[in-house]
Design a protein around this motif. Structure first.
Motif, PDB file in Angstrom:
ATOM      1  N   ARG A  23     -22.463  -2.042   2.768  1.00 46.17           N
ATOM      2  CA  ARG A  23     -21.780  -2.737   3.854  1.00 46.17           C
ATOM      3  C   ARG A  23     -20.488  -3.363   3.335  1.00 46.17           C
ATOM      4  NH1 ARG A  23     -21.593  -4.806   8.674  1.00 46.17           N
ATOM      5  NH2 ARG A  23     -21.252  -7.023   8.952  1.00 46.17           N
ATOM      6  N   CYS A  24     -20.574  -3.908   2.119  1.00 43.20           N
ATOM      7  CA  CYS A  24     -19.379  -4.486   1.502  1.00 43.20           C
ATOM      8  C   CYS A  24     -18.312  -3.420   1.334  1.00 43.20           C
ATOM      9  CB  CYS A  24     -19.761  -5.086   0.157  1.00 43.20           C
ATOM     10  SG  CYS A  24     -18.422  -5.217  -1.014  1.00 43.20           S
ATOM     11  N   ARG A  25     -18.753  -2.226   0.919  1.00 45.50           N
ATOM     12  CA  ARG A  25     -17.770  -1.156   0.727  1.00 45.50           C
ATOM     13  C   ARG A  25     -17.095  -0.821   2.053  1.00 45.50           C
ATOM     14  NH1 ARG A  25     -21.824   1.265  -2.792  1.00 45.50           N
ATOM     15  NH2 ARG A  25     -22.357   2.749  -1.181  1.00 45.50           N
ATOM     16  N   ALA A  26     -17.907  -0.835   3.117  1.00 43.21           N
ATOM     17  CA  ALA A  26     -17.346  -0.521   4.428  1.00 43.21           C
ATOM     18  C   ALA A  26     -16.317  -1.571   4.830  1.00 43.21           C
ATOM     19  CB  ALA A  26     -18.464  -0.454   5.463  1.00 43.21           C
ATOM     20  N   ILE A  27     -16.625  -2.817   4.501  1.00 45.17           N
ATOM     21  CA  ILE A  27     -15.694  -3.890   4.850  1.00 45.17           C
ATOM     22  C   ILE A  27     -14.395  -3.726   4.068  1.00 45.17           C
ATOM     23  CG2 ILE A  27     -15.296  -6.366   4.610  1.00 45.17           C
ATOM     24  CD1 ILE A  27     -18.332  -6.651   5.196  1.00 45.17           C
ATOM     25  N   LEU A  28     -14.548  -3.398   2.791  1.00 43.04           N
ATOM     26  CA  LEU A  28     -13.343  -3.235   1.980  1.00 43.04           C
ATOM     27  C   LEU A  28     -12.510  -2.087   2.511  1.00 43.04           C
ATOM     28  CD1 LEU A  28     -14.751  -3.877  -1.562  1.00 43.04           C
ATOM     29  CD2 LEU A  28     -13.318  -5.339  -0.174  1.00 43.04           C
ATOM     30  N   ARG A  29     -13.210  -1.039   2.951  1.00 38.07           N
ATOM     31  CA  ARG A  29     -12.465   0.084   3.506  1.00 38.07           C
ATOM     32  C   ARG A  29     -11.674  -0.362   4.716  1.00 38.07           C
ATOM     33  NH1 ARG A  29     -16.903   3.069   2.138  1.00 38.07           N
ATOM     34  NH2 ARG A  29     -17.877   3.018   4.172  1.00 38.07           N
ATOM     35  N   ARG A  30     -12.332  -1.147   5.552  1.00 31.92           N
ATOM     36  CA  ARG A  30     -11.644  -1.616   6.749  1.00 31.92           C
ATOM     37  C   ARG A  30     -10.470  -2.507   6.382  1.00 31.92           C
ATOM     38  NH1 ARG A  30     -16.660  -2.101   9.111  1.00 31.92           N
ATOM     39  NH2 ARG A  30     -16.773  -4.348   8.792  1.00 31.92           N
ATOM     40  N   SER A  31     -10.713  -3.420   5.421  1.00 36.66           N
ATOM     41  CA  SER A  31      -9.651  -4.358   5.087  1.00 36.66           C
ATOM     42  C   SER A  31      -8.480  -3.608   4.475  1.00 36.66           C
ATOM     43  CB  SER A  31     -10.159  -5.442   4.141  1.00 36.66           C
ATOM     44  OG  SER A  31     -10.395  -4.915   2.863  1.00 36.66           O
ATOM     45  N   ARG A  32      -8.797  -2.481   3.760  1.00 40.47           N
ATOM     46  CA  ARG A  32      -7.698  -1.732   3.164  1.00 40.47           C
ATOM     47  C   ARG A  32      -6.898  -0.994   4.213  1.00 40.47           C
ATOM     48  NH1 ARG A  32     -11.331   0.224  -0.925  1.00 40.47           N
ATOM     49  NH2 ARG A  32     -11.432  -1.648  -2.155  1.00 40.47           N
ATOM     50  N   ARG A  33      -7.609  -0.608   5.281  1.00 39.13           N
ATOM     51  CA  ARG A  33      -6.860   0.097   6.313  1.00 39.13           C
ATOM     52  C   ARG A  33      -5.872  -0.841   6.979  1.00 39.13           C
ATOM     53  NH1 ARG A  33     -11.471   3.243   7.254  1.00 39.13           N
ATOM     54  NH2 ARG A  33     -12.281   1.839   8.822  1.00 39.13           N
ATOM     55  N   THR A  34      -6.268  -2.117   7.113  1.00 37.73           N
ATOM     56  CA  THR A  34      -5.377  -3.029   7.803  1.00 37.73           C
ATOM     57  C   THR A  34      -4.380  -3.649   6.831  1.00 37.73           C
ATOM     58  OG1 THR A  34      -7.108  -4.650   7.542  1.00 37.73           O
ATOM     59  CG2 THR A  34      -6.947  -3.616   9.681  1.00 37.73           C
ATOM     60  N   ALA A  35      -4.869  -3.969   5.642  1.00 33.65           N
ATOM     61  CA  ALA A  35      -3.932  -4.532   4.665  1.00 33.65           C
ATOM     62  C   ALA A  35      -3.102  -3.395   4.106  1.00 33.65           C
ATOM     63  CB  ALA A  35      -4.706  -5.204   3.550  1.00 33.65           C
ATOM     64  N   ARG A  36      -1.901  -3.702   3.529  1.00 36.59           N
ATOM     65  CA  ARG A  36      -1.187  -2.601   2.921  1.00 36.59           C
ATOM     66  C   ARG A  36      -1.806  -2.344   1.573  1.00 36.59           C
ATOM     67  NH1 ARG A  36       4.195  -4.370   2.551  1.00 36.59           N
ATOM     68  NH2 ARG A  36       4.385  -6.050   3.969  1.00 36.59           N
ATOM     69  N   PRO A  37      -1.714  -1.101   1.128  1.00 38.97           N
ATOM     70  CA  PRO A  37      -2.336  -0.776  -0.140  1.00 38.97           C
ATOM     71  C   PRO A  37      -1.719  -1.648  -1.229  1.00 38.97           C
ATOM     72  CG  PRO A  37      -1.340   1.145   0.880  1.00 38.97           C
ATOM     73  CD  PRO A  37      -0.985  -0.023   1.716  1.00 38.97           C
ATOM     74  N   ARG A  38      -2.564  -2.246  -1.998  1.00 40.77           N
ATOM     75  CA  ARG A  38      -2.028  -3.015  -3.096  1.00 40.77           C
ATOM     76  C   ARG A  38      -2.917  -2.714  -4.235  1.00 40.77           C
ATOM     77  NH1 ARG A  38      -1.372  -7.716   0.492  1.00 40.77           N
ATOM     78  NH2 ARG A  38      -2.054  -6.789   2.357  1.00 40.77           N
ATOM     79  N   ALA A  39      -2.490  -2.028  -5.101  1.00 35.65           N
ATOM     80  CA  ALA A  39      -3.107  -1.775  -6.378  1.00 35.65           C
ATOM     81  C   ALA A  39      -4.597  -1.996  -6.386  1.00 35.65           C
ATOM     82  CB  ALA A  39      -2.520  -2.729  -7.353  1.00 35.65           C
ATOM     83  N   HIS A  96     -13.220   6.156   0.104  1.00 38.45           N
ATOM     84  CA  HIS A  96     -14.505   6.799  -0.177  1.00 38.45           C
ATOM     85  C   HIS A  96     -14.388   7.554  -1.495  1.00 38.45           C
ATOM     86  CE1 HIS A  96     -12.268  10.166   1.391  1.00 38.45           C
ATOM     87  NE2 HIS A  96     -12.102   9.522   2.534  1.00 38.45           N
ATOM     88  N   THR A  97     -15.506   8.122  -1.914  1.00 41.07           N
ATOM     89  CA  THR A  97     -15.555   8.725  -3.243  1.00 41.07           C
ATOM     90  C   THR A  97     -14.536   9.839  -3.410  1.00 41.07           C
ATOM     91  OG1 THR A  97     -17.871   8.155  -3.357  1.00 41.07           O
ATOM     92  CG2 THR A  97     -17.110   9.781  -4.924  1.00 41.07           C
ATOM     93  N   ALA A  98     -14.315  10.627  -2.351  1.00 37.88           N
ATOM     94  CA  ALA A  98     -13.360  11.731  -2.475  1.00 37.88           C
ATOM     95  C   ALA A  98     -11.977  11.203  -2.833  1.00 37.88           C
ATOM     96  CB  ALA A  98     -13.316  12.520  -1.169  1.00 37.88           C
ATOM     97  N   GLU A  99     -11.623  10.071  -2.266  1.00 40.86           N
ATOM     98  CA  GLU A  99     -10.314   9.490  -2.595  1.00 40.86           C
ATOM     99  C   GLU A  99     -10.281   8.991  -4.031  1.00 40.86           C
ATOM    100  OE1 GLU A  99      -8.672   8.068   1.740  1.00 40.86           O
ATOM    101  OE2 GLU A  99     -10.138   6.831   0.709  1.00 40.86           O
ATOM    102  N   GLN A 100     -11.446   8.524  -4.499  1.00 38.88           N
ATOM    103  CA  GLN A 100     -11.504   8.084  -5.894  1.00 38.88           C
ATOM    104  C   GLN A 100     -11.353   9.271  -6.845  1.00 38.88           C
ATOM    105  OE1 GLN A 100     -15.248   6.674  -7.303  1.00 38.88           O
ATOM    106  NE2 GLN A 100     -14.301   5.309  -8.767  1.00 38.88           N
ATOM    107  N   VAL A 101     -11.950  10.401  -6.469  1.00 29.42           N
ATOM    108  CA  VAL A 101     -11.866  11.594  -7.315  1.00 29.42           C
ATOM    109  C   VAL A 101     -10.408  11.979  -7.526  1.00 29.42           C
ATOM    110  CG1 VAL A 101     -12.363  14.074  -7.382  1.00 29.42           C
ATOM    111  CG2 VAL A 101     -14.156  12.451  -6.742  1.00 29.42           C
ATOM    112  N   VAL A 102      -9.604  11.872  -6.477  1.00 28.51           N
ATOM    113  CA  VAL A 102      -8.188  12.224  -6.596  1.00 28.51           C
ATOM    114  C   VAL A 102      -7.395  11.071  -7.210  1.00 28.51           C
ATOM    115  CG1 VAL A 102      -6.097  12.785  -5.309  1.00 28.51           C
ATOM    116  CG2 VAL A 102      -8.255  13.875  -4.697  1.00 28.51           C
ATOM    117  N   GLY A 103      -7.426   9.919  -6.557  1.00 30.45           N
ATOM    118  CA  GLY A 103      -6.521   8.825  -6.917  1.00 30.45           C
ATOM    119  C   GLY A 103      -6.792   8.226  -8.276  1.00 30.45           C
ATOM    120  N   TYR A 104      -8.048   8.183  -8.668  1.00 29.26           N
ATOM    121  CA  TYR A 104      -8.407   7.572  -9.948  1.00 29.26           C
ATOM    122  C   TYR A 104      -8.550   8.640 -11.039  1.00 29.26           C
ATOM    123  CZ  TYR A 104      -9.692   3.169  -7.537  1.00 29.26           C
ATOM    124  OH  TYR A 104      -9.686   2.008  -6.812  1.00 29.26           O
TER     125      TYR A 104
END
Ligand SMILES: [Zn+2]
Length: 724
Positions: free
Chosen positions: A706-722, A341-349
């Motif tokens: 909705r796409c963002r939500a899906i990506l969030r889900r896929s990121r939770r299951t996939a390992r973080p990759r760049a 979500h945006t808060a994570e972008q504020v920190v990580g990016y």
């Protein structure tokens, strides 16, 4: 922007002695949406006991070392018998019919249709968890179609109404993505690298522009960092609205590819991930440094090219977002894994990019580049973490940087500076800088404006309270701490102009949905949903204004009535009575972000749902239908780290016209500090547009919620990759 990606890694980074090679043959028939495949796996043990394959793909034959074995499947996992011995060959033949892709979002599983096939990451081939592999992929599609993976295209042939190609992996991968479509392919050789666009016919005219930009970014980063790690880069179009990054490949919706900022900024970000995040994978134990470095060297750098004003506006915007982040969300960089979500972008990016800016300021651009080059050369196709970056920058600069990295990577939050007791007698300037406990170690630039040339100084802070004295030749007129916003810090609330995006920083943002009819309210709900990342809790107007971050959306008349009843300011002059829809940001009476969206009727409200997320960097926007008529940013309300001195000889300096009474009173005290001078710095329109473009490139706003939500889900299951 990223997604479930293929990730090239040093072989054996997991499961020490195991190795795996897929020899995969895939036939796609988009007319019938049928996939027929066979995979010959060469497995060096210790061998896993299961592999995953989507349940909808029927296994027609499973042989192990030439012996047929009945497939035992539970929940998408295929059980293997015990496999003693050092190496085995497994053959899997399978087939199935896939769903067509949705047209409004990124599909959750493999999909196929005449307009495009998208097989990404979800066990469309026998998938062994956590076991990197090499592959040869032979793909067979109708002659009207083409197919692409991140690997190297070794051979292609057309005949008998079919097109066949053989792809070979450049190195060990963790996932395999195969995309196909009725594309026109264009390519260009750039030294050893093949650039290719695979675009649907209706956007095929964009190929040259994309190849030009690809060549530009590859040249830029190869010269800056070192050789591009792969043999090709592909730009691939899909029929749904996506913005996905893979090693050596970016997959974008046809509608997304048409947006000019995609090739001007987002493409550069994706290309740079070939070095940061893919070519060198993130060592998850230390947090994700790849988004920070990519944002700094792509998104931030592109704005820096616009000039110092645009870059400063972007830094101020990032600091403003950081300031509004709830303390619990202001986590250390070491805790950032991927943008959900945006808060994570504020920190990580953004916070991360500012750390690299401070590092460059500290060690110099030359040593910074040398550090990047050392890091890239030392860790190619391996995992690396923040500590490896520190080592590379220390070697390049000859400086000890452990305290710098420990503070900015491991510590949560950010310093908040206060300027106190600024005084001058005309020859010396004396002031006190304070910060909260425990103090941060900071190098803070200071600007002294005098009757002559301005004076630039840098002050080292390491205590809660630092008394500073500066000798001046000419009488000082003003003092400003960190005038260029180069220090990562929390601003004062008055320094942050309200912006539409601020309501997205807090997932607890509430909504008031207003309208005379159910249809009005439904349209308002749609607009709120487009702006926020998660569905807000809705409140009724009967109980008054709910506390905390809030979006009020509805028809113009009903919203006006509510604002009057709640004692809030009416629509500001910039938006009032203009266009058919409008949005503006302000502060809730309790100090939280408040965004108000109005449309003259339900249709006018609905028209805002698509464009609104793209202009969320603005403070106010006026729309005619879905078209942006005008937008802008509110001026900064105060500069608490700036002190203006009245000339001692002449006493009081007149306050600026229209300044509030309090300002006038303070200025009237001879020699006193006007801590709230109302000098405003309006962001230039172009800087604003650039900043919003950068924001779009970095937020996946191009994809639907909705796409963002899906990506969030896929990121939770996939390992973080760049990648983003
Ligand atoms: Zn990214």
């Amino acid at each position: 922007m990223l997604a479930a990606a293929v990730l090239l890694l040093a072989a054996g980074s997991t499961a020490a002695a195991s190795s795996l090679h897929h020899d995969l043959r895939v036939r796609l028939d988009p007319e019938t949406r049928r996939l027929v495949a066979s995979d010959r796996l060469r497995l060096r043990c210790p061998c896993p006991g299961t592999f995953a394959l989507l349940p909808r793909l029927a296994i027609t034959q499973l042989t192990i070392d030439g012996v047929d074995v009945p497939p035992a499947r539970t929940d998408g996992q295929v059980q293997l018998p015990p496999l003693p011995g050092p190496a085995h060959t497994i053959r899997v033949r399978y087939r199935g019919r896939l769903d067509p892709p949705p047209l409004d979002r990124v599909p959750e599983g493999p999909t196929m249709s005449r307009t495009g096939t998208f097989l990404a990451a979800a066990a469309w081939y026998p998938t062994f968890a956590d076991l990197p592999f090499t592959y040869t992929l032979r793909v067979d599609v109708p002659a009207s179609q083409r197919a692409v993976t991140a690997g190297r295209l070794e051979a292609e042939a057309e005949g008998g109404g079919r097109w066949q190609a053989r792809y070979v992996s450049d190195g060990p991968a963790e996932d395999l993505t195969l995309v196909a479509g009725p594309w026109a392919m264009q390519d260009r050789q750039l030294g050893p690298v093949r650039l290719r666009t695979w675009l649907h016919p209706e956007i095929a005219d964009l190929a040259t522009a994309y190849l030009d930009k690809l060549a530009f970014f590859l040249d830029l980063y190869s010269a800056w960092i070192g050789p591009y790690p792969y043999s090709a880069f592909h730009v691939v179009s899909v029929p749904f609205p996506a913005g996905l990054g893979f090693p050596a490949m970016t997959v974008l919706g046809t509608s997304v590819l048409r947006l000019p900022f995609i090739r001007d900024t987002s493409l550069g970000h994706e290309v740079l991930h070939a070095w940061w995040g893919n070519g060198i994978a993130v060592d998850e134990r230390e947090g994700n440094w790849a988004e920070a470095l990519t944002t700094f060297m792509a998104d931030y750098t592109f704005v820096e090219w616009q000039g110092p004003d645009a870059a400063r506006e972007l830094r101020r915007r990032w600091l403003g977002d950081l300031t509004l982040l709830a303390p619990a969300r202001d986590v250390p960089l070491a805790a950032f894994r991927a943008r959900g979500h945006t808060a994570e972008q504020v920190v990580g990016y953004h916070k991360g990019a500012l750390v690299f800016l401070m590092l460059r300021d500290r060690i110099g651009a030359e040593a910074f580049t040398e550090g990047l080059r050392r890091f890239a050369a030392a860790h190619r196709f391996r995992r690396a973490g923040w500590s490896n970056l520190r080592t590379a920058f220390e070697a390049a600069s000859g400086q000890q940087l452990s305290a710098f990295f420990a503070q900015w990577v491991q510590r949560p939050g950010a310093p908040r500076l206060r300027l106190e007791a600024a005084r001058t007698d005309g020859r010396r300037l004396r002031f006190v800088l304070t910060q909260e406990r425990p103090p941060w170690s900071l190098e803070v630039p200071v600007l002294v404006e005098t009757t002559g040339a301005p004076l630039h100084q840098s002050i080292r802070l390491s205590d809660e309270r630092t008394i500073v004295t500066i000798a001046v030749r000419e009488p000082p007129r003003a003092l400003e701490i960190d005038p260029d916003a180069r220090v990562l810090r929390r601003l004062a609330r008055d320094e942050v102009p309200p912006a539409l995006r601020h309501v997205t920083l807090d997932p607890s943002t509430r909504a008031l949905v207003l309208g005379d009819t159910g249809d009005d309210r439904e349209a308002a709900r749609l607009v709120v949903g487009s702006l926020l990342e998660s569905p807000p809790s809705e409140h009724s107007t009967d109980t008054g204004l709910p506390p905390g971050p809030l979006v009020i959306a509805g028809t113009t008349a009903t919203v006006s009535r509510l604002l009057a009843a709640a004692g809030l300011d009416p629509a500001p002059a910039e938006v009032s009575g203009r266009g058919s829809g409008r949005a503006w940001a302000t502060w809730h009476p309790d100090g939280s972000p408040l965004v108000i969206v109005t449309g003259d009727d339900a249709a006018a409200l609905r028209a805002l749902a698509r464009p609104l997320p793209h202009v969320a960097a603005a403070s106010w926007v006026v729309f005619a239908g879905a078209r942006v008529l005008a937008r802008g940013s509110w001026p900064v309300a105060a500069h608490p780290l700036r002190a203006v001195f009245s000339p001692p000889s002449s006493g009081a300096r007149p306050a600026p016209a229209g300044a509030p009474r309090r300002t006038r009173e303070r200025s009237a005290r001879s020699g006193a500090v006007n801590r709230h001078d109302l000098e405003t710095r309006m962001a230039s329109r172009s800087a604003c547009a650039e900043a919003s473009a950068a924001s779009r490139s970095a937020t996946l706003a191009i994809a639907s919620p909705r796409c963002r939500a899906i990506l969030r889900r896929s990121r939770r299951t996939a390992r973080p990759r760049a990648s983003r």
